[in-house]
Design an enzyme around this catalytic site. Structure first.
Site, mmCIF file in Angstrom:
data_model
loop_
_atom_site.group_PDB
_atom_site.id
_atom_site.type_symbol
_atom_site.label_atom_id
_atom_site.label_comp_id
_atom_site.label_asym_id
_atom_site.label_seq_id
_atom_site.Cartn_x
_atom_site.Cartn_y
_atom_site.Cartn_z
ATOM 1 N N ALA A 179 27.749 13.149 71.902
ATOM 2 C CA ALA A 179 26.565 12.985 71.052
ATOM 3 C C ALA A 179 26.448 14.190 70.142
ATOM 4 C CB ALA A 179 25.300 12.876 71.889
ATOM 5 N N ASP A 180 26.080 13.941 68.901
ATOM 6 C CA ASP A 180 25.750 15.055 68.019
ATOM 7 C C ASP A 180 24.278 15.387 68.123
ATOM 8 O OD1 ASP A 180 28.367 13.918 66.860
ATOM 9 O OD2 ASP A 180 28.136 15.940 66.047
ATOM 10 N N ARG A 181 23.458 14.354 68.335
ATOM 11 C CA ARG A 181 22.035 14.587 68.505
ATOM 12 C C ARG A 181 21.432 13.372 69.193
ATOM 13 N NH1 ARG A 181 17.871 17.276 64.197
ATOM 14 N NH2 ARG A 181 19.742 18.354 63.511
#
Lengths: 351, 351
Positions: free
Chosen positions: A247-249
């Site tokens: 996940a990036d965010r």
């Protein structure tokens, strides 16, 4: 076999593996200051949300160590804030660099009012915090790996051997080492629970075929590379047990921004009754952002899609759409969100 | 503007556009015999199920025209059968070459018993049938285009302008000209009903980015190129109205073998409530095959996935899975199967 080391830091000296040259060449480049780090992140010589935050933080540690102690703690704070604000602009989608920056800015600000600490000592405290990102990340990844492997095994009814699909690169090359989603896969392999990992090519930047495949071959983990459009066919043909991605965010409600193509894999996993997991350090969860709708999505240059090196792979003049990320709605994350604190259902996330 | 011409045939002279050189260079190569055609098909200098059948058929016409008339009609039949059986082995998944071969073998066999025709005349009859494949295919494609455009427009409630997604190449470069799925898109554009076409890159061979994008730019059709892993994100963001793809072989129940990635698009279309169409000449329907389970799926060389030209894009030593096609179950073909005879629901197909 030792895990691949993509970030080397020792006493104020920082080197990173230039991932643009993989898999052809394995070359380390020095990062001497924040400017170098900004460029390396922007050009994707280093990528992956945790690794970006670590290289950014360490680059400031390198600069601060070389610097004579600032006159005042206010000077130190201004400098730290300016450098970190700049680093955050290198790439907009991942939250880790921003959170690391905020924590460090808060620390240097608090030190301004702390009479027992002088400017030189304050600098040392800031440097220590920046340097700690590396060891902390590895410890977190090992915990993510263990939690994820345990949960997947349990939810798959303690099957003898599992078939896992993953996307992009979330391994040693995206983190301080070990990895998030790929860390879970490493843990399954260590426990002799992995039949095969299917990794997607991850167009247009080929992080899967260049980087994940490189790590998997390097550590002799049984693996098969597929193109992004083969995911559904592979799910059906090979009876994949679970998909696990990084996940990036992550938004407060569990909506997850990750490499473009993740949303599609989640839809396909759902329609094939396959568990879908996100693995990320707890710091990737941005409780300031209520849902995925508010996550900014970076658009990348069209040349990534039209050329491979100097070879043109798309007709001249064609218009391209090249979003770097997409958002997977929380309800598609059927397995859970694996963090160093445990595995959470998307609606169980609490700051 | 004239449609791009990929197969040029005139009085026993055959040239094809070498699609391996697109989009860099636009170079025609001569096909002087069946052996040349077999190689060009195998190496994918020409691809697309209809185009393969046409180039194969025309290559035999070229050979027969150069040949002195055979001694007997039996000799002719043996020769025709041998050459066509050989051509069918060039690529296994598409049915069109096989059907064209069967029809021609049947014709030459029937001529053996027809006393009113001598060997020289029989040769002429066979050559005429082989040569007719070109004009017939163009006529069929124009009809497919009209039927498809009408049906999509109607099922989309006569919307002003439509957004269509397509996969692989099904245009002038896959057929005698105009195209099947891309023919429908051409017809929509001609009728001023097309807002935008989204074409997938179509890894690993990039037929979408190299060939479809080339045709779309060439004819100034409004188009956006996406990577295969962006399909779901694009469906959601751009509110795609319909997906339309070609077919290499349709089974009697409507299950459809087409370029790898088609199955995935159909699943994604279904989950986004988007119409999914297959467009193909009626000859692509193989009534001998009850369901998609019996369609042979060609596996292609791994080098297609690991290299672009001389550039390595995947880690050395990684195992690859490279199926050329996948099978889309009939129930996912929600729009219908568009043929020159009209648009059919999968369960309405009758030989």
């Amino acid at each position: 076999m030792a895990t691949l080391q993509a970030i080397k830091y020792n006493d104020g000296h920082l080197e990173i593996l230039d991932q643009l040259l993989l898999p052809e060449s394995c070359i380390y480049i020095p990062i001497n200051n924040v400017q170098d780090a900004w460029g390396a992140i922007r050009e994707m010589k280093v990528r992956g949300a945790p690794a970006i935050a670590i290289v950014g933080s360490l680059s400031l540690a390198v600069e601060l160590r070389k610097l004579a102690a600032p006159e005042t703690k206010k000077d130190l704070h201004s400098l730290v804030k300016e450098k970190l604000d700049y680093l955050v602009t290198s790439r907009p989608t991942a939250v880790n660099m921003q959170l690391a920056a905020e924590a460090c800015i808060k620390l240097s600000n608090n030190l301004v009012d702390k009479d027992s600490v002088d400017a030189a000592e304050a600098k040392d405290v800031v440097v220590k915090q920046l340097e700690a990102t590396l060891a902390n990340d590895i410890a977190d990844n090992l915990a993510i790996g263990e939690h994820g492997a345990t949960d997947i095994t349990k939810k798959c009814g303690n099957k003898d051997k599992l078939r896992i699909m993953t996307h992009c690169n979330t391994g040693s090359l995206a983190t301080a080492g070990y990895g998030t989603a790929l860390g879970v896969i490493r843990s399954l392999h260590k426990a002799n629970l992995l039949d095969q990992v299917y990794c997607t090519e991850t167009r247009p930047y080929n992080q899967g075929s260049r980087l994940t495949a490189f790590e998997l071959v390097y550590e002799k983990i049984p693996a098969t590379l597929i193109c992004d459009n083969m995911a559904a066919a592979a799910m059906k043909q090979f009876k994949i047990d679970a998909v696990i991605v990084g996940a990036d965010r992550v938004a407060a409600n569990g909506d997850t921004a990750n490499k473009i193509g993740t949303y599609q894999l989640a839809v396909l996993a759902k329609s094939h009754n396959i568990l879908f997991y996100v693995a990320a350090p707890f710091s990737s969860i941005d409780f300031q952002i209520p849902t995925g709708l508010s996550i900014p999505i970076e658009e990348r240059p069209h040349s990534e899609m039209t050329h491979t090196g100097n070879i043109r792979t798309a007709a001249a003049g064609i218009h391209c759409w090249n979003p770097g990320f997409d958002v997977t709605p929380a309800e598609l994350i059927t397995g859970g969100i694996v963090t160093e604190k445990g595995v959470f259902k998307p609606d169980q996330l609490v700051a």
